[in-house]
Write an enzyme that holds these catalytic residues in place. Structure first.
Site, mmCIF file in Angstrom:
data_model
loop_
_atom_site.group_PDB
_atom_site.id
_atom_site.type_symbol
_atom_site.label_atom_id
_atom_site.label_comp_id
_atom_site.label_asym_id
_atom_site.label_seq_id
_atom_site.Cartn_x
_atom_site.Cartn_y
_atom_site.Cartn_z
ATOM 1 N N GLU A 80 29.970 0.651 -33.316
ATOM 2 C CA GLU A 80 30.587 1.714 -32.523
ATOM 3 C C GLU A 80 31.808 1.335 -31.919
ATOM 4 O OE1 GLU A 80 29.949 4.713 -32.919
ATOM 5 O OE2 GLU A 80 27.933 4.737 -33.507
ATOM 6 N N GLU A 85 32.260 15.225 -40.859
ATOM 7 C CA GLU A 85 32.051 14.962 -42.032
ATOM 8 C C GLU A 85 32.397 15.960 -43.329
ATOM 9 O OE1 GLU A 85 29.750 14.047 -39.873
ATOM 10 O OE2 GLU A 85 30.208 11.909 -39.687
ATOM 11 N N ARG A 95 35.467 2.549 -32.990
ATOM 12 C CA ARG A 95 35.927 3.780 -32.060
ATOM 13 C C ARG A 95 37.077 3.090 -31.360
ATOM 14 N NH1 ARG A 95 31.650 7.933 -30.403
ATOM 15 N NH2 ARG A 95 30.003 7.597 -31.832
ATOM 16 N N ASP A 130 25.974 4.869 -45.217
ATOM 17 C CA ASP A 130 27.410 5.587 -45.408
ATOM 18 C C ASP A 130 28.722 4.709 -45.430
ATOM 19 O OD1 ASP A 130 27.093 5.234 -42.640
ATOM 20 O OD2 ASP A 130 27.273 7.447 -42.283
ATOM 21 N N THR A 135 36.500 4.794 -40.601
ATOM 22 C CA THR A 135 35.421 5.662 -40.607
ATOM 23 C C THR A 135 35.416 6.451 -39.350
ATOM 24 O OG1 THR A 135 33.001 5.865 -41.035
ATOM 25 C CG2 THR A 135 33.548 4.066 -39.516
HETATM 26 C C1 DMJ Z 1 31.505 8.943 -36.510
HETATM 27 O O1 DMJ Z 1 31.320 7.993 -35.458
HETATM 28 C C2 DMJ Z 1 31.955 8.064 -37.626
HETATM 29 O O2 DMJ Z 1 32.454 8.757 -38.708
HETATM 30 C C3 DMJ Z 1 30.825 7.242 -38.333
HETATM 31 O O3 DMJ Z 1 30.924 6.584 -39.513
HETATM 32 C C4 DMJ Z 1 29.607 8.032 -38.434
HETATM 33 N N1 DMJ Z 1 29.689 9.209 -37.951
HETATM 34 C C5 DMJ Z 1 30.214 9.529 -36.647
HETATM 35 C C6 DMJ Z 1 30.518 11.077 -36.578
HETATM 36 O O4 DMJ Z 1 29.536 11.758 -36.850
#
Ligand code: DMJ
Length: 643
Positions: free
Chosen positions: A268, A535, A272, A401, A621
């Site tokens: 995370e 998503e 982020r 994912d 992501t």
């Molecule tokens: C986000 O923090 C990112 O997209 C992560 O890859 C998975 N999902 C959350 C949001 O749903």
């Protein structure tokens, strides 16, 4: 709501000698170590003065001694050339000087000591007269000074690198009035989310929009790291909200500190914080973001100290001690976590010239390449001590994912040079198609979850990102199956739209089934929530960019309206607990990814294609755009693709 720390304190005096047990019970916690330290300093100043007075102020016995002309006297001086001994600015002279001169000197010295004494007493009295707020302000000033000094030390400029091609940071407004208005509406939603966070949650990781206070979860540890600020920066930037961007930059510059005793999620924090800071750096060119990203990355490195080099899920930023989630199969690390570092880490090596980051992620890749994969599928769990897979569960949603996403994006980000990553992606997607992707009786294409040899006919909201991924990977696919993958992307987008359309709120549930006559609907109560996730909208945006089919803008607009109608509250935006209920309860969390991703993808959906074009930018992501690196001339040891 006012927190105890914000209670008005002006005019209050600190009760002397009542350290840590303030007579104001609600302030007890606020008399912190630093305040105690100042008071102790004052006390020790008193003691020193008393000590000085005792030894230096002349008493009758001293007079007698001097009058007898015995021993040495103290004469203020700094020059030792005349044979005296320097004792802290005072020279000791021997006998034989004129008695009158001695008396004068003694008088002068006495007056000086008295004056110094009185001055110090006055200062001490003044200090004690000050209110808590004043003392606190003084402490803060001192702290800032120290922080500035430390910053100067940490702020060594990083080596210059060739700047990547930063195309499409700005773009014209859409010419179509309707599209422009929709885009303006999304911008207004961003302002609402940001302003409420700023008012009620500033510096906290996230916002509780109903309780109107800060919020955090264990992924960010126990520190206030301003996750929303860092996550939102690039969205603010591309929306042209430059004042807000500067507020965020200012906070980061002054407050974002990673030397905290806090256990955070490596994944995370990477997607982020490091992703957010790097994107903000590339968009704005402000060095502070790059420096902070590099400092933070240094704090994550100890997580890789495992027998295999597969990182722990969590690391303590101060001690560097790592561990895994208690719930993960057999002490395993998670595929989507240790497999979602590549983009950011390659950029870190690129920007710093230090291969350490690159080597860490390439080591993970090499290790995965060597391992057997059941049915060609990557299990979600891998033990970092033994290097063995945990449970044989495979998912394109939660736990799996973004590992697949980053294989594709590693290739795209390397200007399609990293063919090793592309091959791994193609192999993985072929196995996923073979074992996990099915069509429901009603004709909806879905991606299920593989659990110990069985397919669970359930798809997560998280899995819906895969529509966009298939479309993004269509060009360059094996056997020239571009049309097939674009079609697969469109089918997933359609299924995910159905999962929204079949609810009362027109917002998608967390997970939906294709079983027992059910099609794209949630069954269990704990799968019915919507937490402002991006998503589905992400997939609409990619599909829009690749097809320009107006239905994707239409679907995106439906979602935006539903969010505005059902998730907007006066204190921001909140998730809802049941998308099948006409009056759902709020979960009272404004997720940082709502600002980083959901609103960004919506904004891009109603923008021209020349804003962050996909030939030049690859989104991590968490939707943080990082430029394609033309690495042909840059040496990053280890991978021939980068030589
Ligand atoms: C986000 O923090 C990112 O997209 C992560 O890859 C998975 N999902 C959350 C949001 O749903």
């Amino acid at each position: 709501m006012t927190t105890p720390a914000l209670l008005p304190l002006s005019g209050r005096r600190i009760p002397p000698l009542n350290l840590g047990t303030s007579s104001f019970p609600h302030h007890r916690a606020t008399l912190r170590l630093s305040e105690k330290f100042i008071l102790l300093l004052i006390l020790s100043a008193f003691i020193t003065l008393c000590f000085g007075a005792f030894f230096f102020l002349p008493d009758s016995s001293k007079h007698k001694r001097f009058d007898l002309g015995l021993e040495d006297v103290l004469i203020p001086h700094v020059d030792t050339s005349k044979g005296g001994k320097n004792l802290g600015g005072y020279l000791i002279h021997g006998q034989g000087h004129d008695e009158h001169r001695h008396r004068e000197e003694e008088e002068r010295l006495r007056n000086k000591i008295r004056a110094d004494h009185e001055k110090a007493l006055e200062e001490a009295k003044e200090k004690l007269k000050k209110s808590r707020d004043e003392i606190r302000a003084e402490i803060q000033t001192e702290k800032n000074k120290v922080a500035q000094e430390m910053k100067k030390k940490d702020s060594k400029p990083l080596p210059p690198v060739p700047v990547p091609n930063l195309i499409g940071i700005n773009s014209e407004d859409p010419t179509d009035k309707d599209i422009r208005e929709k885009r303006d509406k999304i911008k207004e939603m961003m302002k609402h989310a940001w302003e409420n966070y700023r008012q009620y949650g500033w510096g906290h990781n996230e916002l509780k929009p109903i309780a109107r206070k800060g919020h955090s979860t264990n992924i960010f540890g126990n520190s206030q790291m301003g996750a929303t600020i860092v996550d939102a920066l690039d969205t603010l930037y591309i929306m042209g909200l430059h004042d807000e961007f500067r507020e965020g930059q200012d906070w980061i510059d002054k407050n974002l500190d990673f030397s905290v005793n806090s256990e955070v999620s490596v994944f995370e924090v990477n997607i982020r914080f490091i992703g957010g800071l790097l994107a903000a750096y590339y968009l704005s060119g402000q060095e502070v973001f790059k420096l902070k990203a590099v400092q933070l990355a240094g704090k994550l490195l100890p997580a890789f100290n495992t027998p295999t080099g597969i990182p722990w899920a969590m690391v303590n930023l101060k001690s560097g001690v790592g561990r895994n989630w208690g719930w993960a199969s057999a002490g395993s690390s998670i595929l989507a976590e240790f497999g979602t570092l590549h983009m950011e880490f390659v950029h870190l090596s690129y920007l710093t010239g230090d291969p350490v980051y690159y080597n860490k992620v390439m080591h993970i890749r090499k290790l995965l390449q060597k391992m057997d994969r059941p049915n060609g599928l990557y299990p979600n769990y891998l033990n970092p001590r033994t290097g063995r897979w945990g449970q044989h569960h495979t998912s394109v949603g939660g736990l799996g994912d973004s590992f697949y996403e980053y294989l594709l994006k590693a290739w795209l980000m390397s200007d399609k040079m990293d063919t090793e990553a592309r091959k791994m992606y193609d192999d993985a997607i072929e196995a996923i198609e073979r074992h996990l992707i099915r069509k429901s009786n009603g004709g909806l294409t879905y991606i299920g979850e593989w659990k110990n040899g069985h397919l669970e006919r359930k798809m997560g909201h998280l899995t819906c990102f895969a529509g966009g991924m298939f479309a993004l990977g269509a060009d360059g696919s094996r056997d020239d199956k571009a049309g097939h993958y674009l079609q697969l992307g469109a089918e997933i987008a359609h299924t995910c739209h159905e999962s929204y359309d079949r609810t009362t709120l027109k917002l998608g549930p967390e997970a939906f089934k294709f079983d027992g006559g059910l099609e794209a609907v949630a069954v269990r109560q704990n799968e019915k929530y919507y937490i402002l996730r991006p998503e589905v909208i992400e997939t609409y945006w990619y599909m829009w960019r690749f097809t320009h089919d107006p239905k994707y803008r239409q679907w995106g607009w439906e979602a935006a309206q539903a969010i505005d109608k059902y998730c907007r509250v006066s204190g921001g935006f909140s998730g809802v607990k049941d998308v099948y209920s006409s009056s759902p309860a709020y979960d009272d969390v404004q997720q940082s990814f709502f600002l980083a991703e959901t609103l960004k993808y919506l904004y891009l959906l109603f923008s021209n294609d020349d804003l962050l074009p996909l030939d030049n930018w690859v989104f991590n992501t968490e939707a943080h755009p990082l430029p394609v690196l033309h690495l042909a001339n840059t040496t990053l040891s280890g991978n021939p693709a980068y030589r």
